[in-house]
Each structure stands twice: as structure tokens, then as C-alpha cells.
Motif scaffolding. Structure first.
Motif, PDB file in Angstrom:
ATOM      1  N   GLU A  28       0.823  -1.212   0.000  1.00  7.09           N
ATOM      2  CA  GLU A  28       0.000   0.000   0.000  1.00  7.09           C
ATOM      3  C   GLU A  28       0.857   1.263   0.000  1.00  7.09           C
ATOM      4  O   GLU A  28       0.581   2.217  -0.726  1.00  7.09           O
ATOM      5  CB  GLU A  28      -0.925   0.000   1.215  1.00  7.09           C
ATOM      6  CG  GLU A  28      -2.047  -1.010   1.155  1.00  7.09           C
ATOM      7  CD  GLU A  28      -3.077  -0.670   0.101  1.00  7.09           C
ATOM      8  OE1 GLU A  28      -3.538   0.483   0.079  1.00  7.09           O
ATOM      9  OE2 GLU A  28      -3.424  -1.557  -0.689  1.00  7.09           O
ATOM     10  N   LEU A  29       1.882   1.267   0.816  1.00  6.72           N
ATOM     11  CA  LEU A  29       2.739   2.445   0.911  1.00  6.72           C
ATOM     12  C   LEU A  29       3.531   2.650  -0.374  1.00  6.72           C
ATOM     13  O   LEU A  29       3.693   3.785  -0.843  1.00  6.72           O
ATOM     14  CB  LEU A  29       3.674   2.303   2.113  1.00  6.72           C
ATOM     15  CG  LEU A  29       2.970   2.365   3.474  1.00  6.72           C
ATOM     16  CD1 LEU A  29       3.895   1.865   4.573  1.00  6.72           C
ATOM     17  CD2 LEU A  29       2.500   3.783   3.790  1.00  6.72           C
ATOM     18  N   ASP A  30       4.033   1.565  -0.947  1.00  6.35           N
ATOM     19  CA  ASP A  30       4.777   1.674  -2.205  1.00  6.35           C
ATOM     20  C   ASP A  30       3.897   2.274  -3.296  1.00  6.35           C
ATOM     21  O   ASP A  30       4.358   3.113  -4.082  1.00  6.35           O
ATOM     22  CB  ASP A  30       5.277   0.293  -2.617  1.00  6.35           C
ATOM     23  CG  ASP A  30       6.078   0.339  -3.909  1.00  6.35           C
ATOM     24  OD1 ASP A  30       7.197   0.889  -3.889  1.00  6.35           O
ATOM     25  OD2 ASP A  30       5.591  -0.178  -4.940  1.00  6.35           O
ATOM     26  N   ALA A  31       2.638   1.879  -3.335  1.00  7.60           N
ATOM     27  CA  ALA A  31       1.721   2.408  -4.343  1.00  7.60           C
ATOM     28  C   ALA A  31       1.482   3.905  -4.158  1.00  7.60           C
ATOM     29  O   ALA A  31       1.129   4.603  -5.115  1.00  7.60           O
ATOM     30  CB  ALA A  31       0.393   1.658  -4.291  1.00  7.60           C
ATOM     31  N   ARG A  32       1.690   4.396  -2.937  1.00  9.83           N
ATOM     32  CA  ARG A  32       1.502   5.818  -2.660  1.00  9.83           C
ATOM     33  C   ARG A  32       2.802   6.604  -2.791  1.00  9.83           C
ATOM     34  O   ARG A  32       2.851   7.800  -2.473  1.00  9.83           O
ATOM     35  CB  ARG A  32       0.920   6.009  -1.254  1.00  9.83           C
ATOM     36  CG  ARG A  32      -0.410   5.288  -1.035  1.00  9.83           C
ATOM     37  CD  ARG A  32      -1.005   5.631   0.321  1.00  9.83           C
ATOM     38  NE  ARG A  32      -1.431   7.020   0.367  1.00  9.83           N
ATOM     39  CZ  ARG A  32      -2.574   7.481  -0.115  1.00  9.83           C
ATOM     40  NH1 ARG A  32      -3.422   6.650  -0.696  1.00  9.83           N
ATOM     41  NH2 ARG A  32      -2.878   8.754  -0.039  1.00  9.83           N
ATOM     42  N   GLY A  33       3.877   5.941  -3.227  1.00 14.86           N
ATOM     43  CA  GLY A  33       5.157   6.612  -3.383  1.00 14.86           C
ATOM     44  C   GLY A  33       5.919   6.776  -2.087  1.00 14.86           C
ATOM     45  O   GLY A  33       6.879   7.549  -2.012  1.00 14.86           O
ATOM     46  N   VAL A  34       5.516   6.038  -1.054  1.00  8.93           N
ATOM     47  CA  VAL A  34       6.183   6.108   0.249  1.00  8.93           C
ATOM     48  C   VAL A  34       7.228   5.000   0.318  1.00  8.93           C
ATOM     49  O   VAL A  34       6.949   3.849  -0.030  1.00  8.93           O
ATOM     50  CB  VAL A  34       5.164   5.951   1.393  1.00  8.93           C
ATOM     51  CG1 VAL A  34       5.860   5.923   2.749  1.00  8.93           C
ATOM     52  CG2 VAL A  34       4.149   7.084   1.333  1.00  8.93           C
ATOM     53  N   ARG A 154      -6.751   2.626   6.017  1.00  4.05           N
ATOM     54  CA  ARG A 154      -7.403   3.366   4.932  1.00  4.05           C
ATOM     55  C   ARG A 154      -7.938   4.706   5.418  1.00  4.05           C
ATOM     56  O   ARG A 154      -8.050   5.653   4.643  1.00  4.05           O
ATOM     57  CB  ARG A 154      -8.512   2.516   4.322  1.00  4.05           C
ATOM     58  CG  ARG A 154      -7.985   1.311   3.532  1.00  4.05           C
ATOM     59  CD  ARG A 154      -9.097   0.552   2.830  1.00  4.05           C
ATOM     60  NE  ARG A 154      -8.557  -0.575   2.066  1.00  4.05           N
ATOM     61  CZ  ARG A 154      -8.759  -1.852   2.366  1.00  4.05           C
ATOM     62  NH1 ARG A 154      -9.513  -2.174   3.421  1.00  4.05           N
ATOM     63  NH2 ARG A 154      -8.235  -2.807   1.637  1.00  4.05           N
ATOM     64  N   ALA A 157      -4.736   6.860   5.267  1.00  2.00           N
ATOM     65  CA  ALA A 157      -3.835   6.630   4.130  1.00  2.00           C
ATOM     66  C   ALA A 157      -3.389   7.919   3.459  1.00  2.00           C
ATOM     67  O   ALA A 157      -2.247   8.026   2.995  1.00  2.00           O
ATOM     68  CB  ALA A 157      -4.499   5.703   3.111  1.00  2.00           C
ATOM     69  N   ASP A 158      -4.280   8.913   3.418  1.00  9.49           N
ATOM     70  CA  ASP A 158      -3.931  10.163   2.748  1.00  9.49           C
ATOM     71  C   ASP A 158      -2.838  10.939   3.483  1.00  9.49           C
ATOM     72  O   ASP A 158      -2.284  11.907   2.932  1.00  9.49           O
ATOM     73  CB  ASP A 158      -5.165  11.049   2.591  1.00  9.49           C
ATOM     74  CG  ASP A 158      -6.130  10.515   1.532  1.00  9.49           C
ATOM     75  OD1 ASP A 158      -5.706   9.660   0.735  1.00  9.49           O
ATOM     76  OD2 ASP A 158      -7.303  10.953   1.518  1.00  9.49           O
ATOM     77  N   THR A 161       2.259  10.164   1.866  1.00  3.47           N
ATOM     78  CA  THR A 161       2.424  10.575   0.475  1.00  3.47           C
ATOM     79  C   THR A 161       3.897  10.570   0.086  1.00  3.47           C
ATOM     80  O   THR A 161       4.788  10.672   0.930  1.00  3.47           O
ATOM     81  CB  THR A 161       1.854  11.990   0.242  1.00  3.47           C
ATOM     82  OG1 THR A 161       2.529  12.911   1.103  1.00  3.47           O
ATOM     83  CG2 THR A 161       0.361  12.033   0.539  1.00  3.47           C
ATOM     84  N   ARG A 164       5.274   9.043  -6.590  1.00  2.00           N
ATOM     85  CA  ARG A 164       4.791   7.763  -7.099  1.00  2.00           C
ATOM     86  C   ARG A 164       5.787   7.185  -8.096  1.00  2.00           C
ATOM     87  O   ARG A 164       6.413   7.913  -8.871  1.00  2.00           O
ATOM     88  CB  ARG A 164       3.431   7.933  -7.756  1.00  2.00           C
ATOM     89  CG  ARG A 164       2.821   6.607  -8.189  1.00  2.00           C
ATOM     90  CD  ARG A 164       1.435   6.780  -8.760  1.00  2.00           C
ATOM     91  NE  ARG A 164       0.922   5.502  -9.230  1.00  2.00           N
ATOM     92  CZ  ARG A 164      -0.229   5.346  -9.864  1.00  2.00           C
ATOM     93  NH1 ARG A 164      -0.997   6.403 -10.102  1.00  2.00           N
ATOM     94  NH2 ARG A 164      -0.621   4.159 -10.265  1.00  2.00           N
TER      95      ARG A 164
END
Length: 232
Positions: A28-34, A154, A157-158, A161, A164
């Protein structure tokens, strides 16, 4: 943004429970560029939790802690996180009010520690369970039950950041050692990061900050490696 993950539980260290929470959070974090810098599993011990959370708080932008929430004897995560920040664990009026509004639950039926949080913590409601989570400075404390952890994450999640990235995968039956020169040429030709993962085939993951570069690099490499049977 850089993050450290701490998963808590003797059952994880004993191999009794698979650590799916860490894998899910990393994805999840990788998908958010974290960028997840480290993942550590610690026992149900206040001192160990406090030590690792304190270390990660000093090194990274945020710490995500999962597991060990609730009223039982081995649920010591809140105490450990509180100790990391030099705080007490005490009654949390907002948590008590949240629980009082839940259908099917009564504070009289639960251990009072269920709604005890580190002083001045921000409440994270648990929409699918009982034990609430919390945010203490940079530490996000989530349940260990996967469904509860996912729902709670979730909700915040915002707050995670970063830049990405985009990934493409190339598979080949060639041995990893035979690919070193071509992987080096790939890095020289394109602004990408490359990871290779051997198994029945070698899976090469190419990551870039834009999809066009990732796709071009993958196409370049596919032209220079042996294809798998499925691709041939």
C-alpha cells in the motif's frame, strides 16, 4: 516520505501466525510513493516496542505499529508506544465516547484498558473491531487483526504521500549470474532502479518515476534476454 514498520507479537516470532500485515502495508505504501525503509517484528514486551519505535521515530517521517492492542495481558503495544514518547497511558474521553456510541458494545462489558491511550494521542476509531488505534506524534498504532488494520489504515492513508513510481516486470529462464552485464547496461541506458529475484525463473523488476521510462526500459531488456516459455 520514509516509513518504518513495527509488527508486534510473540506469535509472529514463533511462526504461529504469518506476518501478512507487513506485506500488505509495504504494498500500500509503495503504491503511494512512500518508501518503507525497515520492517521489524518485536515480541509482546513494552521495552522492546518502546526501543524500536523510539529509533524509528528519530530516523523516519512516520512509524506504523501493528498488533498488541486490547485489554489482555499481552496487549502492551500502547504502553510501549507511550514509553517511547515519555507519556502515560490514561483514560481517553474521546475513545470512551466513541465506544459508547457503538452498537453491540458496552464499556461495562469490556476491560477499562480498552479505551486507555497514550496521553494526548489522536484517536483512530476501529470500525470493524473494539480496540481503538492512536496516533502519537509520528507513530500510527493499528490493530493486528488484518481486517481491522486495513480498515484503520485506509482512514489515514492520505497522510502518507511520496513520489509515485511505476514498475514493469521482465521474466527470463536465464540464471541471475548471467544477467549482470545486461542489467548494468540497462541502468546505464535508463534512469531506473532494478531488482532481480530468482526462483523457477528470474523476475526482474524495473522501477521509474514515469510509466514511459519503465515501459521503454522493460522493452529494451526483453529484446536482450531469453523469453520464458509463456512469452515465447
Amino acid at each position: 516520505m520514509q516509513v518504518g514498520i513495527v509488527t508486534v507479537g510473540d506469535e509472529l516470532l514463533a511462526g504461529d501466525t504469518e506476518n501478512t500485515n507487513a506485506t500488505w502495508l509495504c504494498d500500500e505504501l509503495d503504491a503511494r510513493g512512500v518508501r518503507v525503509r525497515r520492517v521489524t517484528t518485536v515480541p509482546d514486551e513494552t521495552g522492546e516496542i518502546a526501543r524500536v519505535v523510539n529509533e524509528y521515530h528519530a530516523e523516519y517521517d512516520a512509524v506504523i505499529v501493528t498488533g498488541g492492542l486490547g485489554p489482555t495481558h499481552d496487549d502492551v503495544t500502547m504502553e510501549g508506544v507511550a514509553a517511547a514518547f515519555g507519556r502515560d497511558v490514561r483514560e481517553h474521553p474521546e475513545a470512551e465516547a466513541w465506544l459508547a456510541e457503538r452498537d453491540g458494545y458496552s464499556a461495562d462489558d469490556l476491560d477499562p484498558r480498552t479505551t486507555h491511550l497514550p496521553a494526548d494521542a489522536r484517536l483512530l476509531p476501529n470500525e470493524t473491531g473494539v480496540a481503538p488505534g492512536a496516533v502519537v506524534e509520528s507513530a500510527y498504532v493499528l490493530p493486528g487483526v488484518p481486517s481491522e488494520m486495513k480498515a484503520m489504515f485506509r482512514g489515514v492513508a492520505d497522510e502518507f504521500t511520496g513520489e509515485r513510481t511505476y514498475a514493469e516486470t521482465v521474466e527470463t529462464p536465464e540464471p541471475e549470474s548471467a544477467l549482470l552485464d545486461r542489467i548494468g547496461d540497462l541502468r546505464a541506458e535508463f534512469d531506473v532502479s532494478v531488482g532481480s529475484y530468482p526462483g523457477e525463473t528470474v523476475r526482474i523488476k524495473i522501477t521509474a518515476t514515469d510509466p514511459e521510462t519503465a515501459e521503454s526500459a522493460a522493452a529494451w531488456l526483453r529484446d536482450r534476454v531469453e523469453a520464458t516459455d509463456a512469452e515465447a
